[in-house]
Scaffold this motif. Sequence first.
Motif, PDB file in Angstrom:
ATOM      1  N   VAL A   5     -12.143  -9.813  -1.904  1.00  0.00           N
ATOM      2  CA  VAL A   5     -11.811  -9.141  -0.726  1.00  0.00           C
ATOM      3  C   VAL A   5     -11.745  -7.463  -0.986  1.00  0.00           C
ATOM      4  O   VAL A   5     -10.466  -7.619  -1.633  1.00  0.00           O
ATOM      5  CB  VAL A   5     -11.034  -9.898  -0.393  1.00  0.00           C
ATOM      6  N   LEU A   6     -12.018  -6.835  -0.208  1.00  0.00           N
ATOM      7  CA  LEU A   6     -11.670  -5.312  -0.609  1.00  0.00           C
ATOM      8  C   LEU A   6     -10.782  -5.065   1.048  1.00  0.00           C
ATOM      9  O   LEU A   6     -10.854  -5.237   1.763  1.00  0.00           O
ATOM     10  CB  LEU A   6     -12.956  -4.667  -0.345  1.00  0.00           C
ATOM     11  N   SER A   7     -10.105  -4.047   0.399  1.00  0.00           N
ATOM     12  CA  SER A   7      -9.321  -3.513   1.626  1.00  0.00           C
ATOM     13  C   SER A   7      -9.167  -2.557   1.659  1.00  0.00           C
ATOM     14  O   SER A   7      -8.697  -1.465   0.308  1.00  0.00           O
ATOM     15  CB  SER A   7      -7.391  -3.972   2.127  1.00  0.00           C
ATOM     16  N   TRP A   8      -9.756  -1.641   2.628  1.00  0.00           N
ATOM     17  CA  TRP A   8      -9.497   0.472   2.593  1.00  0.00           C
ATOM     18  C   TRP A   8      -9.219   0.963   3.096  1.00  0.00           C
ATOM     19  O   TRP A   8     -10.070   2.142   2.963  1.00  0.00           O
ATOM     20  CB  TRP A   8     -11.039   0.411   2.754  1.00  0.00           C
ATOM     21  N   LEU A   9      -8.176   0.754   3.830  1.00  0.00           N
ATOM     22  CA  LEU A   9      -7.637   1.442   4.761  1.00  0.00           C
ATOM     23  C   LEU A   9      -5.630   1.031   5.479  1.00  0.00           C
ATOM     24  O   LEU A   9      -6.072   0.925   5.718  1.00  0.00           O
ATOM     25  CB  LEU A   9      -8.399   1.516   6.492  1.00  0.00           C
ATOM     26  N   ASN A  10      -5.373   2.032   3.892  1.00  0.00           N
ATOM     27  CA  ASN A  10      -3.702   1.110   3.751  1.00  0.00           C
ATOM     28  C   ASN A  10      -3.090   2.511   3.505  1.00  0.00           C
ATOM     29  O   ASN A  10      -3.380   3.516   3.425  1.00  0.00           O
ATOM     30  CB  ASN A  10      -3.654   0.917   2.974  1.00  0.00           C
ATOM     31  N   PRO A  11      -1.629   2.476   4.397  1.00  0.00           N
ATOM     32  CA  PRO A  11      -0.688   3.450   3.924  1.00  0.00           C
ATOM     33  C   PRO A  11      -0.967   3.875   2.820  1.00  0.00           C
ATOM     34  O   PRO A  11      -0.687   3.120   2.101  1.00  0.00           O
ATOM     35  CB  PRO A  11       0.510   3.372   4.982  1.00  0.00           C
ATOM     36  N   VAL A  12       0.160   5.216   2.724  1.00  0.00           N
ATOM     37  CA  VAL A  12       0.844   4.940   1.003  1.00  0.00           C
ATOM     38  C   VAL A  12       1.892   3.726   0.576  1.00  0.00           C
ATOM     39  O   VAL A  12       1.546   3.531  -1.297  1.00  0.00           O
ATOM     40  CB  VAL A  12       1.536   6.389   0.739  1.00  0.00           C
ATOM     41  N   ASP A  13       2.563   3.361   1.498  1.00  0.00           N
ATOM     42  CA  ASP A  13       3.406   3.056   0.867  1.00  0.00           C
ATOM     43  C   ASP A  13       3.425   1.350   1.729  1.00  0.00           C
ATOM     44  O   ASP A  13       3.579   0.437   2.135  1.00  0.00           O
ATOM     45  CB  ASP A  13       5.116   3.253   1.894  1.00  0.00           C
ATOM     46  N   ALA A  14       1.618   1.209   1.751  1.00  0.00           N
ATOM     47  CA  ALA A  14       1.399  -0.148   1.864  1.00  0.00           C
ATOM     48  C   ALA A  14       2.271  -1.311   1.022  1.00  0.00           C
ATOM     49  O   ALA A  14       2.138  -1.116  -0.082  1.00  0.00           O
ATOM     50  CB  ALA A  14       0.225  -0.565   1.807  1.00  0.00           C
ATOM     51  N   ASP A  15       1.699  -3.140   1.400  1.00  0.00           N
ATOM     52  CA  ASP A  15       3.012  -3.316   0.114  1.00  0.00           C
ATOM     53  C   ASP A  15       1.014  -4.027  -0.409  1.00  0.00           C
ATOM     54  O   ASP A  15       0.623  -5.410  -0.503  1.00  0.00           O
ATOM     55  CB  ASP A  15       2.927  -5.448   1.241  1.00  0.00           C
ATOM     56  N   PHE A  16       1.501  -2.942  -1.236  1.00  0.00           N
ATOM     57  CA  PHE A  16       0.184  -3.781  -2.803  1.00  0.00           C
ATOM     58  C   PHE A  16       0.700  -4.597  -3.053  1.00  0.00           C
ATOM     59  O   PHE A  16       0.217  -5.306  -4.490  1.00  0.00           O
ATOM     60  CB  PHE A  16       0.166  -2.019  -3.696  1.00  0.00           C
ATOM     61  N   ASP A  17       1.784  -4.558  -4.080  1.00  0.00           N
ATOM     62  CA  ASP A  17       2.026  -5.857  -4.699  1.00  0.00           C
ATOM     63  C   ASP A  17       1.770  -7.484  -4.108  1.00  0.00           C
ATOM     64  O   ASP A  17       1.636  -7.967  -5.154  1.00  0.00           O
ATOM     65  CB  ASP A  17       3.978  -6.242  -4.706  1.00  0.00           C
TER      66      ASP A  17
END
Length: 389
Positions: free
Chosen positions: A92-104
Amino acid sequence: MTHPATATVLAPHEPRGEGARLTVDLNAVAHNVRLLRRRTAAELMAVVKADGFGHGAVDVARTAIAAGAGWLGVTSVDEAAALRDAGLRVPVLSWLNPVDADFDTAVRRCVDLAVPSRDHLDAIARADGLARVHLHLDTGMARDGAEPGAWLELCRRAYAAEREGRIRVVGVMGHLACAETPGHPANAAGRRLFEWGVAAARDAGLRPAVRHLAASAAALTEPRAHFDLVRVGAALVGIDPTGTTALRTALTLAAPVVAVRRVAAGTPVGYGHAWHAPAATTLGLVPVGYGDGLPRHAWARAEVQVRGRRRRIAGRISMDQLVVDLGDDPVRPGETATVFGPGGGGEPTLQDWAGWADTIAHELVTGLGPRLRRHVLPADNRDPHGSLT
């Protein structure tokens, strides 16, 4: 002399309490995926952002995977996590996130992440775990993706982060601005820029295994843009931005006629009295409106189908209802008005409504309201010859 309008409201023929109904035919999705798989040697990513283009993200995703899609695509980490929560285990690819998204959470849930900037790269590299990333190059839209002038530095920083064990660059991605117009010179220019971006990434020491540039339109008409993977969203549900391919529409919106009345010539209808009956006629009231996603300003041209015939909308579309000019047809409350469907029975299509509203079908399907009752017709996961896909 005018005569007062007479109204009739009877018990509906459909089950009690049922109003507008949105039917999702997953067999159409399966058919479209199989068609697309035959059109390309690349892998297929089923893009199910915006709740699967209004069709139900999990249902569309499961159907697409069963029919041959090997990847899923969404915009946000939340959308990706919902697919994981549903038990879907393909990439699954996610491609439009803010810089402070929950990347963890993204890394923990094995969600690939697009990297459109140095800031995104640094934030993702700080996530807990090894992040799988796709470097995103702006190939001519001045929208999402790294500017070409920032690309070489982004590749160098990505290589350094990869050497430190913080990320793994698995892909390079871009997007074509004019793919809905086959042969547009911007498509070739975008493809050349993308090829330059891939070469630059490799020159920086990266070894991306997945190159992807084509979305639905290019997947249908630009084979040179297919590379390793095509991202298909609108085409999954039967929307062809290029108008070149016979895809199957997956949605039908219908509602019961809840009241009918006979009116005299000249009777004004709806807000602002924008429409007056040109002759004595029968009007039908249908409980669906712009609160359900119908474009209000389409009223002057829009039609629905009743008793197998297209009928014009009379007056402005309201939040919860619209009125139909039924002429002299003896329609009774409880009969069905089909707002749009695949078109095989002569009913209006999403493309018709898009034309009446001066928009695109994508906007209509993603704007359908949550109060519409959804009925899902499951896919049988068989190809036209009856074998399991």
